[in-house]
Design an enzyme around this catalytic site. Structure first.
Site, PDB file in Angstrom:
ATOM      1  N   SER A 180       0.695  -0.849   0.215  1.00  0.00           N
ATOM      2  CA  SER A 180      -0.151   0.188   0.000  1.00  0.00           C
ATOM      3  C   SER A 180       0.984   1.206  -0.019  1.00  0.00           C
ATOM      4  CB  SER A 180      -1.069   0.026   1.289  1.00  0.00           C
ATOM      5  OG  SER A 180      -1.906   0.498   1.007  1.00  0.00           O
ATOM      6  N   ASP A 436      -8.514  -5.535  -5.592  1.00  0.00           N
ATOM      7  CA  ASP A 436      -7.682  -4.095  -4.481  1.00  0.00           C
ATOM      8  C   ASP A 436      -8.370  -3.144  -5.144  1.00  0.00           C
ATOM      9  OD1 ASP A 436      -6.501  -2.767  -3.102  1.00  0.00           O
ATOM     10  OD2 ASP A 436      -4.913  -3.285  -3.370  1.00  0.00           O
ATOM     11  N   HIS A 462      -6.320  -6.722  -1.483  1.00  0.00           N
ATOM     12  CA  HIS A 462      -5.019  -6.112  -0.829  1.00  0.00           C
ATOM     13  C   HIS A 462      -4.308  -6.226  -0.179  1.00  0.00           C
ATOM     14  CE1 HIS A 462      -3.900  -1.942  -0.605  1.00  0.00           C
ATOM     15  NE2 HIS A 462      -3.277  -1.428   0.553  1.00  0.00           N
TER      16      HIS A 462
END
Length: 495
Positions: A180, A436, A462
């Site tokens: 991320s 995601d 994710h």
């Protein structure tokens, strides 16, 4: 009810909505708890009760770019030399993000499994101003000015120097890892400091900053229709209908009924409270999609099963919400905008706190990244049209004194500085999952000329690739981890 277990509990790999509602945050917390539980089990299985991770507090300048500022803070760094082949083995650097970093990042995860295979030392660095990496005055505005991705990367250069000096390293190769926001940092570390890090793995990395992130909820909608993960056209149809009815009731001032139907602690007569309310509702779906299958029962399939239980979409959504509240042992939901703002106004530092630093991360969205997830007309977003860009940007003005009109300029600078989703870095591996929502802002196509590789995993959420192998993982995820391992191995074999 078991199919919806934990639906409202909301992390880590450091992945958070720009301005999340309380429901999304609680799902994130549950996922983080599950990851911690998995990691502890893995450690006991592999190492017994022995402590294999060392914790170091490394002095860092508050401002790396101002020679007249002598203020310092202590950065937490974890070191695992259990599998390191001295003295020439590689160094795997795990980069922390917008929350406290657990020591499990130094002994658990796919990067640690590869460290065992390749004889690497694992170093994990917590991000400045998060977790315990913050001074007592760190949440004051004059201090938050020093919270930026550029300062965070500069911190990593000093982590590199500390490890190099302490272990008397010479030509050891460094590979960075992150998921991320830290995934973006991993790519940017290779881009801006190529003499320090030889290669970078960037999982679910939103390297393209974007003020109005319409694509987030569009991917959520696509994922809720994906039959390979339990979605369906009927599911998304029911969700759209339910939110359309809610918007109609708000416009007709039928808020008293909404308060009753969705267990609101207070009235929903004010526009800002209504925004928090619909954000909390949408957060259930966003959290389930983003973290699909991270926690047993927390997945698209069980959510869509409930949303298609009857022809009455509004009633189905009511049941989802009420069952979730019962599981949370909550009698009502706080939809107060003033209480929502209190999270951002809190300037008291709690270094023992886990989870996300809300005030800090929101500062970064206002000053660098945007990432505001909206539900504009003309998009496929299935949620309330009250989720506007304006409702996000007002936080920047009210809390940080940043003009909403200046946010796009900050976002544009970030993209010019790093290259957005065309960073032109070499030896960077971008890994993304099809369901995601953050893959929308990442790099999805390989560039052979730059040795920039992209792996796109069908049916995964994710940062799914960053976890250790599990027998229940889909074949697409197993194949992706083998590809990541192959690429990293190739980098380590280069002269």
């Amino acid at each position: 009810m078991s199919n919806l277990k934990g639906i409202l509990f909301i992390i880590l790999f450091h992945d958070i909505s720009a301005l999340p509602g309380n429901s999304f945050l609680k799902i994130r917390e549950l996922v983080e708890s599950q990851r911690e539980e998995n990691a502890v089990f893995e450690q006991k299985k592999l190492y017994g009760s022995s402590q294999i991770v060392e914790e170091v507090l490394l002095p860092q300048p508050i401002d790396h770019f101002d020679a007249l500022n002598s203020e310092m803070y202590s950065q937490k760094v974890y070191i695992n030399t259990e599998n390191w082949i001295k003295p020439s083995g590689p160094i795997f650097l795990f980069i922390g993000g917008e929350g406290a970093l657990s020591n499990r990042t130094a002994y658990s995860g796919h990067h640690v499994e590869m460290a065992k295979r390749f004889g690497a030392m694992v170093v994990a660095a917590e991000h400045r101003f998060y977790g315990s990496n913050i001074n007592d005055n760190g949440l004051h505005l004059d201090q938050l000015e020093h919270l930026s991705s550029q300062q965070g990367l500069a911190d990593l250069t000093r982590v590199h120097k500390y490890i190099t000096d302490r272990f008397e390293l010479t030509s050891n190769k460094w590979i960075s890892f992150g998921g991320s926001y830290p995934g973006a940092l991993s790519a940017w570390f290779r881009l801006k400091y190529p003499h320090l890090v030889f290669g970078a793995v960037a999982s679910s990395a939103p390297v393209q900053a974007q003020t109005n992130f319409e694509g987030y909820n569009e991917v959520v909608a696509q994922s809720l229709t994906d039959s390979t993960v339990g979605g369906s056209q009927q599911c998304i149809k029911q969700i759209v209908e339910a939110f359309q009815r809610i918007d109609s009731m708000i416009q007709a001032n039928q808020t008293v009924q909404l308060e009753k139907d969705f267990l609101s602690c207070g009235p929903l007569s004010e526009k800002n409270d209504q925004m928090v309310f619909v954000n909390n509702l949408a957060g259930i779906f966003a959290g389930v999609v983003q973290y699909n299958n991270e926690v047993p029962g927390l997945n698209i399939q069980s959510l869509c099963k409930q949303m298609t239980k009857s022809d009455d979409s509004y009633k189905n959504l009511q049941m989802v919400y009420k069952m979730a509240m019962k599981l949370l042992n909550q009698s009502c939901v706080d939809n107060s905008y003033s209480n929502f703002l209190s999270q951002f106004n809190n300037q008291t530092v709690d270094q023992a706190a886990s989870g996300v630093g809300i005030r800090q991360w929101t500062w970064q969205t206002c000053s660098q990244f945007g990432y505001y997830q909206t539900c504009d007309e003309g998009t496929s977003c299935p949620f309330s049209r009250l989720l506007t860009l304006e409702s996000n940007l007002v936080i920047c003005r009210d809390i940080y004194k940043i003009s909403p009109s200046s946010v796009p300029n900050f976002v544009e600078f970030t993209n010019e500085y790093y290259g957005a989703n065309r960073p032109k870095g070499t030896r960077v591996l971008f890994v993304n999952g099809s369901i995601d929502p953050w893959h929308f802002l990442s790099v999805l196509k390989s560039d052979v000329s730059l040795n920039e590789t992209a792996v796109f995993i069908n049916g995964t959420a994710h940062c799914a690739d960053m976890a250790s192998d599990r027998s229940t993982d889909p074949q697409s995820l197993k194949d992706a981890r083998l590809m990541i391992q192959k690429v990293v191995h190739g980098w380590l074999q280069e002269s």
